[in-house]
Design a protein around this motif. Structure first.
Motif, mmCIF file in Angstrom:
data_model
loop_
_atom_site.group_PDB
_atom_site.id
_atom_site.type_symbol
_atom_site.label_atom_id
_atom_site.label_comp_id
_atom_site.label_asym_id
_atom_site.label_seq_id
_atom_site.Cartn_x
_atom_site.Cartn_y
_atom_site.Cartn_z
ATOM 1 N N ALA A 282 0.567 -1.012 0.164
ATOM 2 C CA ALA A 282 -0.149 0.180 -0.249
ATOM 3 C C ALA A 282 1.004 1.297 0.398
ATOM 4 N N SER A 283 2.039 0.735 -0.003
ATOM 5 C CA SER A 283 2.976 2.344 0.573
ATOM 6 C C SER A 283 3.922 2.320 -0.181
ATOM 7 N N PRO A 284 4.816 3.239 -0.852
ATOM 8 C CA PRO A 284 6.563 2.778 -1.421
ATOM 9 C C PRO A 284 7.275 2.499 -0.706
ATOM 10 N N ALA A 286 6.977 -0.388 0.964
ATOM 11 C CA ALA A 286 6.324 -1.455 1.399
ATOM 12 C C ALA A 286 6.077 -2.073 0.137
ATOM 13 N N ALA A 287 6.236 -1.458 -1.012
ATOM 14 C CA ALA A 287 6.414 -1.953 -2.036
ATOM 15 C C ALA A 287 7.933 -1.855 -2.983
ATOM 16 N N ALA A 288 8.549 -1.243 -1.988
ATOM 17 C CA ALA A 288 10.391 -1.233 -2.053
ATOM 18 C C ALA A 288 10.580 -2.096 -1.637
ATOM 19 N N LEU A 289 10.131 -3.382 -0.476
ATOM 20 C CA LEU A 289 10.903 -4.220 0.651
ATOM 21 C C LEU A 289 9.732 -5.287 0.055
ATOM 22 N N ALA A 290 8.589 -5.320 -0.773
ATOM 23 C CA ALA A 290 8.720 -6.157 -1.930
ATOM 24 C C ALA A 290 9.489 -6.782 -3.102
ATOM 25 N N ALA A 291 9.977 -5.716 -3.338
ATOM 26 C CA ALA A 291 10.418 -5.648 -4.796
ATOM 27 C C ALA A 291 11.899 -6.595 -4.078
ATOM 28 N N ALA A 292 12.223 -6.109 -2.814
ATOM 29 C CA ALA A 292 14.077 -5.948 -2.555
ATOM 30 C C ALA A 292 13.362 -7.991 -2.164
ATOM 31 N N GLN A 293 12.188 -8.147 -1.090
ATOM 32 C CA GLN A 293 12.489 -9.641 -1.473
ATOM 33 C C GLN A 293 12.072 -10.457 -2.913
ATOM 34 N N LYS A 294 11.427 -10.191 -3.639
ATOM 35 C CA LYS A 294 10.918 -10.771 -4.861
ATOM 36 C C LYS A 294 12.697 -11.331 -5.054
ATOM 37 N N TYR A 295 13.476 -9.932 -5.196
ATOM 38 C CA TYR A 295 14.814 -10.051 -6.651
ATOM 39 C C TYR A 295 15.842 -10.325 -5.464
ATOM 40 N N THR A 296 15.154 -11.674 -4.023
ATOM 41 C CA THR A 296 16.299 -11.757 -3.664
ATOM 42 C C THR A 296 17.239 -11.526 -2.650
ATOM 43 N N CYS A 297 17.028 -10.023 -2.652
ATOM 44 C CA CYS A 297 18.700 -9.454 -2.073
ATOM 45 C C CYS A 297 18.274 -9.571 -0.284
ATOM 46 N N THR A 298 16.983 -9.978 -0.548
ATOM 47 C CA THR A 298 17.283 -10.204 1.055
ATOM 48 C C THR A 298 17.503 -11.049 2.340
ATOM 49 N N PRO A 352 14.576 -5.217 -13.007
ATOM 50 C CA PRO A 352 14.163 -4.305 -14.268
ATOM 51 C C PRO A 352 14.184 -3.248 -13.578
ATOM 52 N N GLU A 353 15.369 -2.180 -14.372
ATOM 53 C CA GLU A 353 15.394 -0.506 -13.863
ATOM 54 C C GLU A 353 14.833 0.262 -12.994
ATOM 55 N N ALA A 354 12.988 -0.181 -13.411
ATOM 56 C CA ALA A 354 11.652 0.850 -12.542
ATOM 57 C C ALA A 354 11.808 -0.184 -10.961
ATOM 58 N N ASP A 355 12.586 -1.320 -11.364
ATOM 59 C CA ASP A 355 12.008 -1.829 -10.032
ATOM 60 C C ASP A 355 13.547 -1.172 -8.502
ATOM 61 N N ALA A 356 14.812 -1.548 -9.553
ATOM 62 C CA ALA A 356 16.306 -1.021 -9.108
ATOM 63 C C ALA A 356 15.813 0.680 -8.254
ATOM 64 N N LYS A 357 15.052 1.108 -10.015
ATOM 65 C CA LYS A 357 15.533 3.562 -8.856
ATOM 66 C C LYS A 357 13.715 2.958 -7.314
ATOM 67 N N LEU A 358 13.165 2.129 -7.691
ATOM 68 C CA LEU A 358 11.635 1.639 -6.516
ATOM 69 C C LEU A 358 12.960 1.353 -4.793
ATOM 70 N N ILE A 359 13.848 0.284 -5.113
ATOM 71 C CA ILE A 359 15.161 0.398 -4.366
ATOM 72 C C ILE A 359 15.582 1.261 -4.263
ATOM 73 N N ALA A 360 16.665 1.841 -4.290
ATOM 74 C CA ALA A 360 17.257 2.711 -4.904
ATOM 75 C C ALA A 360 17.040 4.403 -3.548
ATOM 76 N N GLN A 361 15.824 4.510 -4.495
ATOM 77 C CA GLN A 361 14.746 5.849 -3.608
ATOM 78 C C GLN A 361 14.257 5.152 -2.584
ATOM 79 N N TRP A 362 13.866 4.098 -2.135
ATOM 80 C CA TRP A 362 14.007 4.109 -0.313
ATOM 81 C C TRP A 362 15.274 3.523 0.755
ATOM 82 N N LEU A 363 16.138 3.084 0.021
ATOM 83 C CA LEU A 363 17.480 3.618 0.750
ATOM 84 C C LEU A 363 17.400 4.726 0.621
ATOM 85 N N ALA A 364 17.437 5.388 0.076
ATOM 86 C CA ALA A 364 17.621 6.943 -0.246
ATOM 87 C C ALA A 364 17.427 7.781 0.996
ATOM 88 N N SER A 365 15.737 7.414 1.113
ATOM 89 C CA SER A 365 15.162 7.944 1.559
ATOM 90 C C SER A 365 14.583 7.844 3.561
#
Length: 369
Positions: A282-284, A286-298, A352-365
């Motif tokens: 529901a939030s950016p 949560a979406a960033a963390l979901a992407a990190a889990q999807k691409y096995t960053c976690t 994908p670029e969109a997911d990479a940017k989403l994670i980077a924005q989340w970390l930067a914030s």
């Protein structure tokens, strides 16, 4: 002349017709279990039948160089197994413990040395086919069977190069792999004198494990000699979030204590199986963390603590005051790196670029919740 040719070819036509009829009859035969499944097609069987035997039957045609293997290794293997196969805090070493004399004799001397600290894969490996087959079927851990045939040959060659078996310029192929087998440090070290081999001609005919069924005065509860304490259960991150994208396996939720009984374990399994699927984030954050889990960053980065690499919020804190934090972190995700957080490298990521940017924005914030 034409009638003679027709007489000669007539038996061939009859044979082809009989074969076609036989094939049609085989297809038309009723299934052994009516209404359940169907016979596998030839392409389906071929896709499943991918194992390679010690005599190299099943090995596909192809080749791969040590140099190519180094590129694939650094991108897809080094994060778990180390740049030189020395591994890291998570996995056992692949390379080490073998010598040039072992390559000559085919017996790893240090396997008989009780003072040597460990047993590496290269010390024990007795067949190149085992190495090739395992890499092909199971690696990399988070994307098994994703390597091309050339990449499998190349990574196999690079591992053998790290072990001192092959020179830097070598190109491994289906045509010379049998010759490479004759250079393995432990090719002559496999023994059949144990209970895993049946019969008097191979093994000693007696199982290695001796056990008798309890028939009287049986213990009602087993006693554990050792167990994993709750404080260590989640040492390498939540197993439930580290699953490979194949097969039915599901890891335990290691963020919670282990069930005390089998009944409790069954209840947990039922609850997990019947739990509704989570709703879309529901939030950016949560979406960033979901992407990190999807691409096995976690799998390597815990959210709040280090696993193999630093925790995600630890990264956010380090770069929080940097003006170009988002661009810097996006570049690190794309290119990978080593040395900032320790000696273990992070390979370049291909999400994908969109997911990479989403994670980077989340970390930067600040990696907030």
């Amino acid at each position: 002349m034409s009638s003679c040719r027709e007489r000669r070819t007539a038996p061939a036509r009859v044979l082809l017709s009989l074969l076609a009829l036989a094939g049609a009859a085989a297809v038309a035969q009723p299934a052994a279990y009516p209404g359940i499944g169907r016979a596998a097609t030839a392409p389906e069987v071929q896709a499943w039948d991918i194992d390679v035997r010690p005599d190299f039957k099943g090995l596909p045609a192809g080749s791969g160089s040590v140099a190519k293997g180094m590129e694939v290794w650094e991108a897809k293997c080094a994060s778990c197994h180390g740049v030189f196969g020395e591994s890291n805090e998570t996995f056992s070493p692949l390379i080490g413990g073998t010598t040039a004399d072992d390559v000559r004799t085919g017996r790893t001397a240090r396997l008989l040395d009780p003072s040597f600290p460990g047993r590496t894969t290269m010390m024990k490996l007795s067949s190149v086919s085992t190495l090739w087959d395992y890499i092909n079927r199971a690696m990399p851990w988070n994307a098994p069977k994703s390597l091309s045939t050339e990449e499998v040959y190349a990574v196999t060659a690079y591992v053998l190069n790290l072990g001192g078996v092959l020179p830097d310029s070598f190109v491994l192929s289906d045509r010379n792999i049998a010759e490479v087998q004759q250079r393995l440090p432990n090719r002559n070290g496999m023994s059949t004198q144990h209970g895993l081999w049946p019969g008097k001609t191979l093994g000693h005919g007696k199982p290695d494990v001796q056990g008798t069924a309890c028939m009287t005065n049986c213990a009602t509860e087993p006693k554990l000699a050792s167990f994993l304490p709750d404080h260590a259960r989640n040492n390498h991150g939540n197993l439930a979030e580290q699953q490979r994208p194949v097969g039915p396996q599901r890891g335990a939720d290691t963020t919670r204590p282990a069930p005390a009984t089998a009944a409790a374990a069954a209840a947990v399994a039922t609850a997990v199986a019947t739990a509704p699927r989570p709703a879309a984030p529901a939030s950016p954050a949560a979406a960033a963390l979901a992407a990190a889990q999807k691409y096995t960053c976690t799998a390597c980065h815990g959210v709040d603590k280090k696993i193999v690499g630093p925790g995600l919020r630890e990264i956010a804190v380090k770069y929080q005051g940097r003006a170009d934090a988002e661009a810097y972190l996006l570049g690190k995700i794309r290119a990978g790196g080593q040395g900032v957080w320790g000696p273990i490298p992070m390979p370049a990521q291909t999400l994908p670029e969109a997911d990479a940017k989403l994670i980077a924005q989340w970390l930067a914030s600040g990696a907030g919740k």
